[in-house]
Design a protein around this motif. Structure first.
Motif, PDB file in Angstrom:
ATOM      1  N   UNK B  41      50.350  23.753  42.455  1.00 43.36           N
ATOM      2  CA  UNK B  41      49.654  22.824  41.264  1.00 43.36           C
ATOM      3  C   UNK B  41      48.645  21.951  41.926  1.00 43.36           C
ATOM      4  N   UNK B  42      48.544  21.632  42.917  1.00 42.52           N
ATOM      5  CA  UNK B  42      47.421  20.903  43.522  1.00 42.52           C
ATOM      6  C   UNK B  42      46.225  21.708  43.997  1.00 42.52           C
ATOM      7  N   UNK B  43      46.347  22.953  44.068  1.00 40.26           N
ATOM      8  CA  UNK B  43      45.436  23.669  44.349  1.00 40.26           C
ATOM      9  C   UNK B  43      44.578  24.359  43.227  1.00 40.26           C
ATOM     10  N   UNK B  45      45.565  23.453  39.663  1.00 41.49           N
ATOM     11  CA  UNK B  45      45.820  22.315  38.425  1.00 41.49           C
ATOM     12  C   UNK B  45      44.448  21.685  37.931  1.00 41.49           C
ATOM     13  N   UNK B  46      43.529  21.482  38.950  1.00 44.18           N
ATOM     14  CA  UNK B  46      42.194  21.076  38.438  1.00 44.18           C
ATOM     15  C   UNK B  46      41.298  22.004  37.575  1.00 44.18           C
ATOM     16  N   UNK B  47      41.216  23.302  37.769  1.00 44.43           N
ATOM     17  CA  UNK B  47      40.681  24.276  37.116  1.00 44.43           C
ATOM     18  C   UNK B  47      41.403  24.322  35.906  1.00 44.43           C
ATOM     19  N   UNK B  49      43.167  22.493  33.968  1.00 47.04           N
ATOM     20  CA  UNK B  49      43.015  21.351  33.188  1.00 47.04           C
ATOM     21  C   UNK B  49      41.965  21.477  32.643  1.00 47.04           C
ATOM     22  N   UNK B  50      40.576  21.856  33.360  1.00 40.05           N
ATOM     23  CA  UNK B  50      39.544  21.990  32.899  1.00 40.05           C
ATOM     24  C   UNK B  50      39.268  22.767  31.670  1.00 40.05           C
ATOM     25  N   UNK B  66      49.045  22.506  30.073  1.00 38.60           N
ATOM     26  CA  UNK B  66      49.060  23.098  31.441  1.00 38.60           C
ATOM     27  C   UNK B  66      50.468  22.808  32.247  1.00 38.60           C
TER      28      UNK B  66
END
Lengths: 93, 213
Positions: B41-43, B45-47, B49-50, B66
């Motif tokens: 999720x950490x690696x 999740x940002x993408x 979410x975007x 997400x």
């Protein structure tokens, strides 16, 4: 598209292949016939220009709504997301 | 190199570089290691979410979509065959989760696409001649209003046509990538995209020709 040496393709045939033409994937000699029709059909010229504008306008409208925060969001996920997903996963066990 | 089907700048991770790391993480995930799930999720999740923010335009909806995507992915981990990178696989699951949310929360009724496609006479001429478009819409509306108008018109398209426009023009998938997400053939994507663009042109035509005044 069925082509002859002496007749033009129809408006329907042109519009059926308009996606390929705009994307640059319409092969010769179909592309030449397509452009030959455009030289004699103002209605299809107008249709094509409107079709291309539709694509541009659609992309601009959809992408106009991108949040300004996204530049940072493409890195690590926010801590809140990690925790929320962990909690949901454990609940689902 | 396995094609991810994604041409958008968000997908910049080289496929070959992720494969060994993916295999190691996948092995840990399949043992049920909690830290491995957090790391995934950490690696990624940002993408995700975007992408969800772009598709849904609502922060809470994006976060919820997400989370749903991750839970779906966790259930499907045993079936993941490694043909694509983990991140690409997750991206597709997240995009599908967003598409499902869009279907559920449709704000404007869909118009039958057949009503919006160009009509032709028996000799192949257009039934109604197309008129040139003005550079801008009638009434001198501002850019924000125009964008909102166009998004409303996209929402009037039936789901299968709206989705292919979003996948191509918002998410940035190529035809192959869109076909994989939607679970249809490349030919079907091309047909849907063709009809979607023709229909959207018809919906916008009154605003850019004298008929709109």
């Amino acid at each position: 598209m069925t082509m002859t040496n002496h007749s033009y393709i129809t408006c329907k045939q042109l519009i059926d292949f308009i996606l390929e033409y705009v994307e640059g994937t319409l092969a010769e000699p179909q592309r030449a016939e397509f452009e030959r029709h455009l030289k004699v059909c103002p209605s299809c010229v107008a249709y094509l220009e409107g079709y291309k504008r539709t694509i541009e306008l659609g992309r601009a409208a959809l992408n106009a709504r991108i949040p300004a925060t996204d530049a940072s969001a493409e890195g690590m996920a926010p801590a809140g997301l990690i925790e929320a997903v962990r909690a949901a996963r454990l609940r689902a066990k | 190199m396995v094609s991810s089907g994604v041409t958008h700048e968000l997908d910049s991770t080289p496929e070959h570089a992720s494969t060994a790391a993916d295999a190691a993480l996948l092995a840990r995930l399949r043992t049920g290691e909690d830290a491995a799930y957090d790391e995934l999720v950490a690696t990624t999740g940002g993408r995700l979410l975007a992408v969800a923010r772009r598709m849904l335009g609502d922060e809470q909806d994006a976060q919820d979509a997400v989370q749903e995507a991750y839970l779906s992915a966790f259930k499907a981990l045993e079936r993941f065959d490694g043909r694509s990178a983990l991140g690409t696989w997750l991206h597709r699951i997240a995009v599908n989760a967003c598409l499902m949310r869009l279907r559920y929360r449709r704000r404007h009724p869909a118009r039958p696409v057949e009503d919006l496609l160009p009509q032709f006479l028996e000799d192949g001429h257009q039934r109604v001649s197309s008129k040139p478009w003005r550079p801008g819409p009638a009434g001198g509306i501002q850019a924000d209003e125009l964008h909102e108008l166009i998004r409303r018109k996209i929402e009037e398209l039936p789901d299968q046509y709206r989705e292919v426009v979003m996948l191509r023009d918002l998410v940035g998938l190529d035809t192959e990538g869109a076909a994989e997400v939607l679970g249809v053939s490349i030919s079907a994507v091309k047909t849907r995209l063709q009809r979607a663009r023709q229909a959207l042109r018809a919906l916008l035509d009154p605003y850019f020709t004298n008929d709109g005044e």
